[in-house]
Design a protein around this motif. Structure first.
Motif, PDB file in Angstrom:
ATOM      1  N   THR A 197       0.850  -1.188   0.000  1.00  0.00           N
ATOM      2  CA  THR A 197       0.000   0.000   0.000  1.00  0.00           C
ATOM      3  C   THR A 197       0.885   1.237   0.000  1.00  0.00           C
ATOM      4  O   THR A 197       2.093   1.159   0.304  1.00  0.00           O
ATOM      5  CB  THR A 197      -0.910   0.036   1.246  1.00  0.00           C
ATOM      6  OG1 THR A 197      -0.076   0.195   2.411  1.00  0.00           O
ATOM      7  CG2 THR A 197      -1.769  -1.216   1.355  1.00  0.00           C
ATOM      8  N   GLN A 198       0.291   2.382  -0.277  1.00  0.00           N
ATOM      9  CA  GLN A 198       1.046   3.628  -0.208  1.00  0.00           C
ATOM     10  C   GLN A 198       1.531   3.878   1.213  1.00  0.00           C
ATOM     11  O   GLN A 198       2.641   4.359   1.422  1.00  0.00           O
ATOM     12  CB  GLN A 198       0.178   4.799  -0.687  1.00  0.00           C
ATOM     13  CG  GLN A 198      -0.091   4.781  -2.168  1.00  0.00           C
ATOM     14  CD  GLN A 198      -1.001   5.914  -2.607  1.00  0.00           C
ATOM     15  OE1 GLN A 198      -1.777   6.453  -1.820  1.00  0.00           O
ATOM     16  NE2 GLN A 198      -0.904   6.262  -3.889  1.00  0.00           N
ATOM     17  N   GLU A 199       0.712   3.525   2.180  1.00  0.00           N
ATOM     18  CA  GLU A 199       1.092   3.708   3.581  1.00  0.00           C
ATOM     19  C   GLU A 199       2.310   2.856   3.936  1.00  0.00           C
ATOM     20  O   GLU A 199       3.243   3.329   4.597  1.00  0.00           O
ATOM     21  CB  GLU A 199      -0.085   3.351   4.485  1.00  0.00           C
ATOM     22  CG  GLU A 199       0.147   3.693   5.934  1.00  0.00           C
ATOM     23  CD  GLU A 199      -1.095   3.501   6.796  1.00  0.00           C
ATOM     24  OE1 GLU A 199      -0.961   3.654   8.013  1.00  0.00           O
ATOM     25  OE2 GLU A 199      -2.182   3.212   6.254  1.00  0.00           O
ATOM     26  N   GLN A 200       2.336   1.617   3.464  1.00  0.00           N
ATOM     27  CA  GLN A 200       3.471   0.739   3.745  1.00  0.00           C
ATOM     28  C   GLN A 200       4.760   1.277   3.126  1.00  0.00           C
ATOM     29  O   GLN A 200       5.821   1.273   3.763  1.00  0.00           O
ATOM     30  CB  GLN A 200       3.184  -0.676   3.227  1.00  0.00           C
ATOM     31  CG  GLN A 200       2.122  -1.415   4.016  1.00  0.00           C
ATOM     32  CD  GLN A 200       1.679  -2.701   3.329  1.00  0.00           C
ATOM     33  OE1 GLN A 200       1.533  -2.751   2.103  1.00  0.00           O
ATOM     34  NE2 GLN A 200       1.450  -3.743   4.128  1.00  0.00           N
ATOM     35  N   VAL A 201       4.666   1.729   1.894  1.00  0.00           N
ATOM     36  CA  VAL A 201       5.850   2.285   1.228  1.00  0.00           C
ATOM     37  C   VAL A 201       6.300   3.561   1.933  1.00  0.00           C
ATOM     38  O   VAL A 201       7.492   3.789   2.136  1.00  0.00           O
ATOM     39  CB  VAL A 201       5.588   2.540  -0.281  1.00  0.00           C
ATOM     40  CG1 VAL A 201       6.737   3.297  -0.909  1.00  0.00           C
ATOM     41  CG2 VAL A 201       5.352   1.220  -0.996  1.00  0.00           C
ATOM     42  N   GLY A 202       5.344   4.373   2.323  1.00  0.00           N
ATOM     43  CA  GLY A 202       5.665   5.592   3.062  1.00  0.00           C
ATOM     44  C   GLY A 202       6.453   5.300   4.328  1.00  0.00           C
ATOM     45  O   GLY A 202       7.433   5.994   4.643  1.00  0.00           O
ATOM     46  N   LYS A 203       6.058   4.260   5.053  1.00  0.00           N
ATOM     47  CA  LYS A 203       6.780   3.885   6.282  1.00  0.00           C
ATOM     48  C   LYS A 203       8.200   3.423   5.959  1.00  0.00           C
ATOM     49  O   LYS A 203       9.132   3.699   6.710  1.00  0.00           O
ATOM     50  CB  LYS A 203       6.009   2.799   7.028  1.00  0.00           C
ATOM     51  CG  LYS A 203       4.793   3.326   7.747  1.00  0.00           C
ATOM     52  CD  LYS A 203       4.051   2.232   8.494  1.00  0.00           C
ATOM     53  CE  LYS A 203       2.811   2.826   9.155  1.00  0.00           C
ATOM     54  NZ  LYS A 203       2.008   1.801   9.830  1.00  0.00           N
ATOM     55  N   LEU A 204       8.358   2.724   4.823  1.00  0.00           N
ATOM     56  CA  LEU A 204       9.693   2.253   4.434  1.00  0.00           C
ATOM     57  C   LEU A 204      10.657   3.403   4.155  1.00  0.00           C
ATOM     58  O   LEU A 204      11.860   3.295   4.405  1.00  0.00           O
ATOM     59  CB  LEU A 204       9.611   1.355   3.193  1.00  0.00           C
ATOM     60  CG  LEU A 204       8.989  -0.026   3.374  1.00  0.00           C
ATOM     61  CD1 LEU A 204       8.808  -0.709   2.013  1.00  0.00           C
ATOM     62  CD2 LEU A 204       9.861  -0.878   4.287  1.00  0.00           C
ATOM     63  N   VAL A 205      10.130   4.492   3.595  1.00  0.00           N
ATOM     64  CA  VAL A 205      11.012   5.614   3.211  1.00  0.00           C
ATOM     65  C   VAL A 205      10.888   6.816   4.148  1.00  0.00           C
ATOM     66  O   VAL A 205      11.581   7.803   3.964  1.00  0.00           O
ATOM     67  CB  VAL A 205      10.779   6.044   1.739  1.00  0.00           C
ATOM     68  CG1 VAL A 205      11.139   4.934   0.793  1.00  0.00           C
ATOM     69  CG2 VAL A 205       9.373   6.514   1.498  1.00  0.00           C
ATOM     70  N   GLY A 206       9.987   6.728   5.137  1.00  0.00           N
ATOM     71  CA  GLY A 206       9.875   7.794   6.127  1.00  0.00           C
ATOM     72  C   GLY A 206       9.046   8.989   5.695  1.00  0.00           C
ATOM     73  O   GLY A 206       9.350  10.118   6.077  1.00  0.00           O
ATOM     74  N   VAL A 207       8.009   8.738   4.896  1.00  0.00           N
ATOM     75  CA  VAL A 207       7.093   9.818   4.504  1.00  0.00           C
ATOM     76  C   VAL A 207       5.649   9.330   4.689  1.00  0.00           C
ATOM     77  O   VAL A 207       5.408   8.150   4.928  1.00  0.00           O
ATOM     78  CB  VAL A 207       7.309  10.279   3.039  1.00  0.00           C
ATOM     79  CG1 VAL A 207       8.710  10.840   2.840  1.00  0.00           C
ATOM     80  CG2 VAL A 207       7.047   9.162   2.058  1.00  0.00           C
ATOM     81  N   THR A 208       4.714  10.238   4.550  1.00  0.00           N
ATOM     82  CA  THR A 208       3.308   9.892   4.734  1.00  0.00           C
ATOM     83  C   THR A 208       2.718   9.256   3.479  1.00  0.00           C
ATOM     84  O   THR A 208       3.293   9.357   2.389  1.00  0.00           O
ATOM     85  CB  THR A 208       2.475  11.143   5.071  1.00  0.00           C
ATOM     86  OG1 THR A 208       2.532  12.028   3.935  1.00  0.00           O
ATOM     87  CG2 THR A 208       2.987  11.855   6.315  1.00  0.00           C
ATOM     88  N   LYS A 209       1.562   8.646   3.646  1.00  0.00           N
ATOM     89  CA  LYS A 209       0.821   8.052   2.532  1.00  0.00           C
ATOM     90  C   LYS A 209       0.509   9.127   1.481  1.00  0.00           C
ATOM     91  O   LYS A 209       0.626   8.883   0.276  1.00  0.00           O
ATOM     92  CB  LYS A 209      -0.482   7.437   3.045  1.00  0.00           C
ATOM     93  CG  LYS A 209      -1.383   6.926   1.961  1.00  0.00           C
ATOM     94  CD  LYS A 209      -2.736   6.491   2.504  1.00  0.00           C
ATOM     95  CE  LYS A 209      -3.636   6.167   1.333  1.00  0.00           C
ATOM     96  NZ  LYS A 209      -5.011   6.017   1.707  1.00  0.00           N
ATOM     97  N   SER A 210       0.132  10.316   1.930  1.00  0.00           N
ATOM     98  CA  SER A 210      -0.205  11.385   0.974  1.00  0.00           C
ATOM     99  C   SER A 210       1.016  11.812   0.158  1.00  0.00           C
ATOM    100  O   SER A 210       0.895  12.182  -1.004  1.00  0.00           O
ATOM    101  CB  SER A 210      -0.847  12.580   1.678  1.00  0.00           C
ATOM    102  OG  SER A 210       0.069  13.197   2.551  1.00  0.00           O
TER     103      SER A 210
END
Length: 142
Positions: free
Chosen positions: A22-35
Motif C-alpha cells: 500500500t502507499q502507507e506501507q511504502v511511506g513507512k519504508l522511506v519515512g514519509v506519509t501516505k499522501s
C-alpha cells in the motif's frame, strides 16, 4: 523506462502494486506519509533523493541519462517547413493536421534524420518519401 521525470511516479506506483504494498506501507519504508507517496506517484514532489529512497525500498535501480539536445540548422528548419507545406496542400490538410500526421507516423523524423540525402531531391520527391515512411508506420494517406 520513463523519459520524463514526471513519469517516474507511475513506474514507482506500478512496482509498488507488483509487490502488493500500500502507499502507507511504502511511506513507512522511506519515512514519509501516505499522501506524500500519492503525490510522488502522480508526478509531484519527485526529487533525486526521493527517487533513491523509493528505488531502494522497492528493490529497483534508477539511472539518469543526460544527452545533449541536437541543434537544428536553419536550413533543416526551412526544408521541413517547405515540405510540410507541400504535404498539407497535396492532401488538403491544415499545417497543424499535416504536422500531427507526419509526427505520428514518423515522416518528420525520417526527413530530419535523412536531411543530407533528402534535401537534394525535389520537394515532391521528399513528400513522396515521407508518405511512404508514414504508410509503413500505419498511416493511411495515399
Amino acid at each position: 523506462m520513463a523519459n520524463r521525470i514526471d513519469e517516474i511516479g507511475q513506474l514507482f506506483q506500478k512496482r509498488r502494486k507488483e509487490l502488493g504494498l500500500t502507499q502507507e506501507q511504502v511511506g513507512k519504508l522511506v519515512g514519509v506519509t501516505k499522501s506524500e507517496i500519492s503525490k510522488i506517484e502522480n508526478g509531484r514532489g519527485i526529487t533525486f533523493s526521493t527517487i533513491n529512497k523509493l528505488s531502494e525500498a522497492l528493490g529497483v535501480s534508477a539511472e539518469v541519462d543526460l544527452r545533449p539536445v541536437p541543434s537544428m540548422s536553419t536550413d533543416v528548419v526551412h526544408y521541413i517547413v517547405m515540405s510540410l507545406g507541400l504535404f498539407a496542400r497535396k492532401y488538403n490538410l491544415t499545417r497543424k493536421e499535416a504536422c500531427n500526421y507526419l509526427s505520428r507516423f514518423k515522416g518528420l523524423e525520417f526527413s530530419i534524420g535523412n536531411y543530407e540525402a533528402e534535401h537534394q531531391l525535389s520537394l515532391q520527391e521528399c513528400v513522396d518519401d515521407m508518405v511512404a515512411i508514414c504508410q509503413r508506420n500505419g498511416g493511411e494517406i495515399s
